[in-house]
Write a protein that holds these residues in place. Structure first.
Motif, mmCIF file in Angstrom:
data_model
loop_
_atom_site.group_PDB
_atom_site.id
_atom_site.type_symbol
_atom_site.label_atom_id
_atom_site.label_comp_id
_atom_site.label_asym_id
_atom_site.label_seq_id
_atom_site.Cartn_x
_atom_site.Cartn_y
_atom_site.Cartn_z
ATOM 1 N N LEU A 123 0.839 9.745 10.423
ATOM 2 C CA LEU A 123 2.055 9.845 11.266
ATOM 3 C C LEU A 123 2.237 8.864 11.979
ATOM 4 C CD1 LEU A 123 2.363 14.036 12.073
ATOM 5 C CD2 LEU A 123 3.497 12.322 10.451
ATOM 6 N N GLN A 124 0.753 7.857 12.679
ATOM 7 C CA GLN A 124 0.822 6.981 13.651
ATOM 8 C C GLN A 124 1.380 5.771 12.757
ATOM 9 O OE1 GLN A 124 -2.643 7.640 14.937
ATOM 10 N NE2 GLN A 124 -2.261 8.224 16.872
ATOM 11 N N ARG A 181 -11.221 19.175 11.420
ATOM 12 C CA ARG A 181 -11.338 18.548 12.341
ATOM 13 C C ARG A 181 -10.726 16.960 11.813
ATOM 14 N NH1 ARG A 181 -15.719 18.255 14.692
ATOM 15 N NH2 ARG A 181 -14.875 20.110 16.546
ATOM 16 N N GLN A 182 -11.301 16.916 10.164
ATOM 17 C CA GLN A 182 -11.007 15.595 9.690
ATOM 18 C C GLN A 182 -9.629 15.725 9.246
ATOM 19 O OE1 GLN A 182 -14.103 14.476 6.907
ATOM 20 N NE2 GLN A 182 -13.103 13.415 5.992
ATOM 21 N N ASN A 183 -9.352 16.811 8.749
ATOM 22 C CA ASN A 183 -7.751 17.261 8.271
ATOM 23 C C ASN A 183 -6.714 16.885 8.963
ATOM 24 O OD1 ASN A 183 -8.830 17.764 5.747
ATOM 25 N ND2 ASN A 183 -8.698 20.450 6.163
ATOM 26 N N TYR A 184 -6.796 17.153 10.400
ATOM 27 C CA TYR A 184 -6.277 17.138 11.613
ATOM 28 C C TYR A 184 -6.334 15.326 11.882
ATOM 29 C CZ TYR A 184 -3.957 17.011 16.204
ATOM 30 O OH TYR A 184 -3.021 17.477 17.682
ATOM 31 N N ASN A 185 -7.482 14.765 12.386
ATOM 32 C CA ASN A 185 -7.509 13.681 12.611
ATOM 33 C C ASN A 185 -6.777 12.474 11.105
ATOM 34 O OD1 ASN A 185 -8.740 13.508 14.565
ATOM 35 N ND2 ASN A 185 -10.317 13.864 14.113
ATOM 36 N N PRO A 193 5.556 6.543 7.138
ATOM 37 C CA PRO A 193 6.593 6.735 6.444
ATOM 38 C C PRO A 193 7.932 6.977 6.672
ATOM 39 C CG PRO A 193 4.305 7.684 6.042
ATOM 40 C CD PRO A 193 4.351 7.691 7.425
ATOM 41 N N ASN A 194 9.116 7.359 6.156
ATOM 42 C CA ASN A 194 10.615 7.961 6.454
ATOM 43 C C ASN A 194 9.997 9.075 6.014
ATOM 44 O OD1 ASN A 194 11.577 5.145 8.000
ATOM 45 N ND2 ASN A 194 12.440 4.697 5.762
#
Length: 61
Positions: free
Chosen positions: A60-61, A50-54, A2-3
């Motif tokens: 963002l990808q 770790r799940q939150n991070y992923n 997303p922008n």
């Protein structure tokens, strides 16, 4: 992806860094404690961060 504004990207970057650090701290706590209940709790917390991070990274990808 997303922008997002620079401020939003900065906030997400800060949150990613937080999730990474807190996950590492819980993983260290798992290694340091001998109490089985605490180990289980710390591991669950580490897994959640770790799940939150992923999740944020995938967003963002």
């Amino acid at each position: 992806m997303p922008n997002l504004s620079a401020k939003e990207l900065s906030g997400l970057s800060d949150q990613l860094a937080f999730e990474k650090v807190i996950c590492a701290k819980y993983q260290a706590a798992v290694q340091e404690t001998e109490d089985a209940q605490l180990k289980t709790s710390f591991q669950q917390y580490a897994d959640q961060h770790r799940q939150n991070y992923n999740c944020l990274l995938n967003f963002l990808q």
